[in-house]
Design a protein around this motif. Structure first.
Motif, PDB file in Angstrom:
ATOM      1  N   LYS A   1      24.355 -17.194   8.342  1.00 26.15           N
ATOM      2  CA  LYS A   1      24.015 -18.509   8.850  1.00 26.15           C
ATOM      3  C   LYS A   1      24.634 -18.772  10.223  1.00 26.15           C
ATOM      4  O   LYS A   1      24.021 -19.410  11.087  1.00 26.15           O
ATOM      5  CB  LYS A   1      24.468 -19.577   7.860  1.00 26.15           C
ATOM      6  CG  LYS A   1      24.156 -20.999   8.272  1.00 26.15           C
ATOM      7  CD  LYS A   1      24.641 -21.987   7.216  1.00 26.15           C
ATOM      8  CE  LYS A   1      24.388 -23.422   7.635  1.00 26.15           C
ATOM      9  NZ  LYS A   1      24.865 -24.391   6.613  1.00 26.15           N
TER      10      LYS A   1
ATOM     11  N   GLU B   1      16.871 -16.378   9.044  1.00 21.63           N
ATOM     12  CA  GLU B   1      17.926 -15.508   8.528  1.00 21.63           C
ATOM     13  C   GLU B   1      17.356 -14.222   7.941  1.00 21.63           C
ATOM     14  O   GLU B   1      17.943 -13.145   8.086  1.00 21.63           O
ATOM     15  CB  GLU B   1      18.753 -16.261   7.481  1.00 21.63           C
ATOM     16  CG  GLU B   1      20.062 -15.574   7.175  1.00 21.63           C
ATOM     17  CD  GLU B   1      20.993 -16.421   6.329  1.00 21.63           C
ATOM     18  OE1 GLU B   1      22.130 -15.973   6.082  1.00 21.63           O
ATOM     19  OE2 GLU B   1      20.600 -17.533   5.908  1.00 21.63           O
ATOM     20  N   ILE B   2      16.214 -14.308   7.272  1.00 19.37           N
ATOM     21  CA  ILE B   2      15.573 -13.101   6.747  1.00 19.37           C
ATOM     22  C   ILE B   2      15.215 -12.150   7.891  1.00 19.37           C
ATOM     23  O   ILE B   2      15.432 -10.941   7.808  1.00 19.37           O
ATOM     24  CB  ILE B   2      14.315 -13.473   5.925  1.00 19.37           C
ATOM     25  CG1 ILE B   2      14.714 -14.194   4.635  1.00 19.37           C
ATOM     26  CG2 ILE B   2      13.485 -12.222   5.599  1.00 19.37           C
ATOM     27  CD1 ILE B   2      13.547 -14.781   3.869  1.00 19.37           C
TER      28      ILE B   2
ATOM     29  N   PHE C   1      16.056 -20.356   6.481  1.00 17.20           N
ATOM     30  CA  PHE C   1      16.063 -19.108   5.717  1.00 17.20           C
ATOM     31  C   PHE C   1      15.138 -18.061   6.328  1.00 17.20           C
ATOM     32  O   PHE C   1      15.436 -16.871   6.320  1.00 17.20           O
ATOM     33  CB  PHE C   1      15.686 -19.385   4.261  1.00 17.20           C
ATOM     34  CG  PHE C   1      16.026 -18.262   3.315  1.00 17.20           C
ATOM     35  CD1 PHE C   1      16.904 -17.258   3.660  1.00 17.20           C
ATOM     36  CD2 PHE C   1      15.452 -18.224   2.052  1.00 17.20           C
ATOM     37  CE1 PHE C   1      17.230 -16.229   2.772  1.00 17.20           C
ATOM     38  CE2 PHE C   1      15.755 -17.206   1.153  1.00 17.20           C
ATOM     39  CZ  PHE C   1      16.651 -16.206   1.515  1.00 17.20           C
TER      40      PHE C   1
ATOM     41  N   MET D   1      22.810 -20.863  -1.087  1.00 19.47           N
ATOM     42  CA  MET D   1      21.473 -20.344  -1.349  1.00 19.47           C
ATOM     43  C   MET D   1      20.445 -21.444  -1.535  1.00 19.47           C
ATOM     44  O   MET D   1      19.255 -21.177  -1.500  1.00 19.47           O
ATOM     45  CB  MET D   1      21.502 -19.448  -2.581  1.00 19.47           C
ATOM     46  CG  MET D   1      22.159 -18.114  -2.296  1.00 19.47           C
ATOM     47  SD  MET D   1      22.056 -17.034  -3.709  1.00 19.47           S
ATOM     48  CE  MET D   1      23.180 -17.835  -4.810  1.00 19.47           C
TER      49      MET D   1
ATOM     50  N   HIS E   1      22.055 -12.508   0.550  1.00 19.50           N
ATOM     51  CA  HIS E   1      21.630 -13.838   0.126  1.00 19.50           C
ATOM     52  C   HIS E   1      21.601 -14.784   1.317  1.00 19.50           C
ATOM     53  O   HIS E   1      22.254 -14.549   2.334  1.00 19.50           O
ATOM     54  CB  HIS E   1      22.608 -14.403  -0.905  1.00 19.50           C
ATOM     55  CG  HIS E   1      22.519 -13.766  -2.245  1.00 19.50           C
ATOM     56  ND1 HIS E   1      21.917 -14.367  -3.323  1.00 19.50           N
ATOM     57  CD2 HIS E   1      22.962 -12.568  -2.701  1.00 19.50           C
ATOM     58  CE1 HIS E   1      21.996 -13.581  -4.382  1.00 19.50           C
ATOM     59  NE2 HIS E   1      22.630 -12.482  -4.028  1.00 19.50           N
ATOM     60  N   GLN E   2      20.884 -15.881   1.146  1.00 17.90           N
ATOM     61  CA  GLN E   2      20.891 -16.909   2.176  1.00 17.90           C
ATOM     62  C   GLN E   2      22.312 -17.417   2.407  1.00 17.90           C
ATOM     63  O   GLN E   2      23.085 -17.605   1.473  1.00 17.90           O
ATOM     64  CB  GLN E   2      20.001 -18.094   1.805  1.00 17.90           C
ATOM     65  CG  GLN E   2      19.958 -19.148   2.909  1.00 17.90           C
ATOM     66  CD  GLN E   2      19.040 -20.312   2.596  1.00 17.90           C
ATOM     67  OE1 GLN E   2      18.523 -20.410   1.498  1.00 17.90           O
ATOM     68  NE2 GLN E   2      18.824 -21.183   3.565  1.00 17.90           N
TER      69      GLN E   2
ATOM     70  N   ASP F   1      17.734 -14.084  -4.118  1.00 22.47           N
ATOM     71  CA  ASP F   1      17.804 -15.548  -4.038  1.00 22.47           C
ATOM     72  C   ASP F   1      17.799 -16.112  -5.455  1.00 22.47           C
ATOM     73  O   ASP F   1      16.742 -16.436  -5.997  1.00 22.47           O
ATOM     74  CB  ASP F   1      16.640 -16.103  -3.223  1.00 22.47           C
ATOM     75  CG  ASP F   1      16.776 -17.597  -2.980  1.00 22.47           C
ATOM     76  OD1 ASP F   1      17.909 -18.057  -2.736  1.00 22.47           O
ATOM     77  OD2 ASP F   1      15.770 -18.310  -3.041  1.00 22.47           O
TER      78      ASP F   1
END
Length: 303
Positions: free
Chosen positions: A47, A57-58, A54, A12, A42-43, A71
């Motif tokens: 991946k 990824e969002i 990030f 994260m 979560h981050q 987060d």
């Protein structure tokens, strides 16, 4: 698993460059159906597919059907990164889940001891959290009162925690932010471990800015009887997190019947965030697909 280990293991606090939300590269995938409950990854969970950035990824999480993120380490990001995350969440119509109040009573810095220096550290973290929350439009922040103070009777410790949290609530109330108290199972040294204990404290603080974060993973370890105890404490529960036990991985990998728990939450009319504060049973893209499949499976009963 300790919170510090969880943050490190799930990546994260991954560094790297940040791109503007307006210049975000499109990810070539079909957008999937929104989930019935508002699960928040979560981050690092995607991946392998979305890359280390990030913001990418969002966007990928959104395309998968997720509508919130968590987060814990948000306070450790620089202001510019926080702002860009907030801008992208607003653009996508996604919610920001919890982050942890800096020095929010974890470990030896315990509110139970009643020491002014501990209270001062906690209140400083509360004030910092207000500014962070404004950048990412967060409405919930996690607070753990800290360790058990063995030199003091439990009643005195409880009173000390209540008084400290009242001071924190005064900071958060004008901004519509709730600090959510999380009973944990990491170690018996922690003061706050049980749902009824958190319920008693929140009732005493008596503020919309002091509620319970109910983490099914921790409470399965500490006390079990999840649905019944959630129901008894429901008026003070503002936030849910999950992780299966044993192992703290995605639903369907352990002993917890998340189909029934999520169905209960759904029928209860819960509209809040369900934080995915857990690891993954497999790595790489295979693990990411297994993660999505698990949530699709348990979510499919909510109709």
């Amino acid at each position: 698993m300790k919170r510090s280990d969880f943050i490190r293991n799930t990546g994260m606090l991954v560094g790297g460059s940040i791109v503007s939300a307006n210049n975000l590269p499109s990810l070539s995938r079909v957008k999937e159906k929104t989930f019935n409950l508002d699960y928040a990854p979560h981050q690092g969970m995607f991946k392998a597919s979305a890359g280390a950035n990030f913001l990418d990824e969002i966007q990928y999480m959104y395309d998968l059907g997720f509508r919130s993120i968590e987060d814990n380490g948000m306070p450790g990001r620089d202001v510019q990164e926080q702002q860009k995350i907030g801008e992208l969440l607003a653009k996508l119509g996604m919610r920001m889940g919890v982050f942890v109040v800096p020095k929010g009573g974890n470990g030896a810095n315990t509110l139970a001891a009643g020491k002014q220096e501990h209270v001062d550290i906690f209140l400083k973290g509360c004030r910092e959290s207000v500014e962070i929350a404004k950048r990412v439009n967060a409405k919930w922040v996690t607070v753990v009162p800290g360790d058990y103070e063995r030199k003091l009777p439990i009643g005195v410790q409880t009173a000390n925690v209540i008084e400290g949290l009242k001071r924190g609530a005064e900071i958060f109330e004008p901004h519509g932010i709730s600090m959510v108290l999380e009973p944990l199972s990491d170690t018996p040294n922690l003061f706050l471990r049980y749902s009824d204990q958190a319920y008693e404290i929140c009732k005493a603080v008596n503020s919309p800015s002091c509620k319970i974060l109910y983490d099914a993973y921790h409470q399965q370890k500490n006390e079990g009887n999840l649905i019944n105890l959630m129901n008894q404490c429901w008026s003070e529960i503002a936030y849910i997190q999950v992780g299966d036990n044993p192992g703290r991985k995605e639903p369907t990998t352990g002993e917890v019947n998340f189909k029934n728990i999520f169905k209960w939450l759904y029928n209860k009319g819960y509209k809040g965030v369900v934080g995915m504060e857990h690891g993954m049973s497999k790595s790489g893209k295979e693990g990411e697909q297994a993660l999505v499949n698990a949530y699709r499976e348990v979510d499919s009963f909510l109709k």
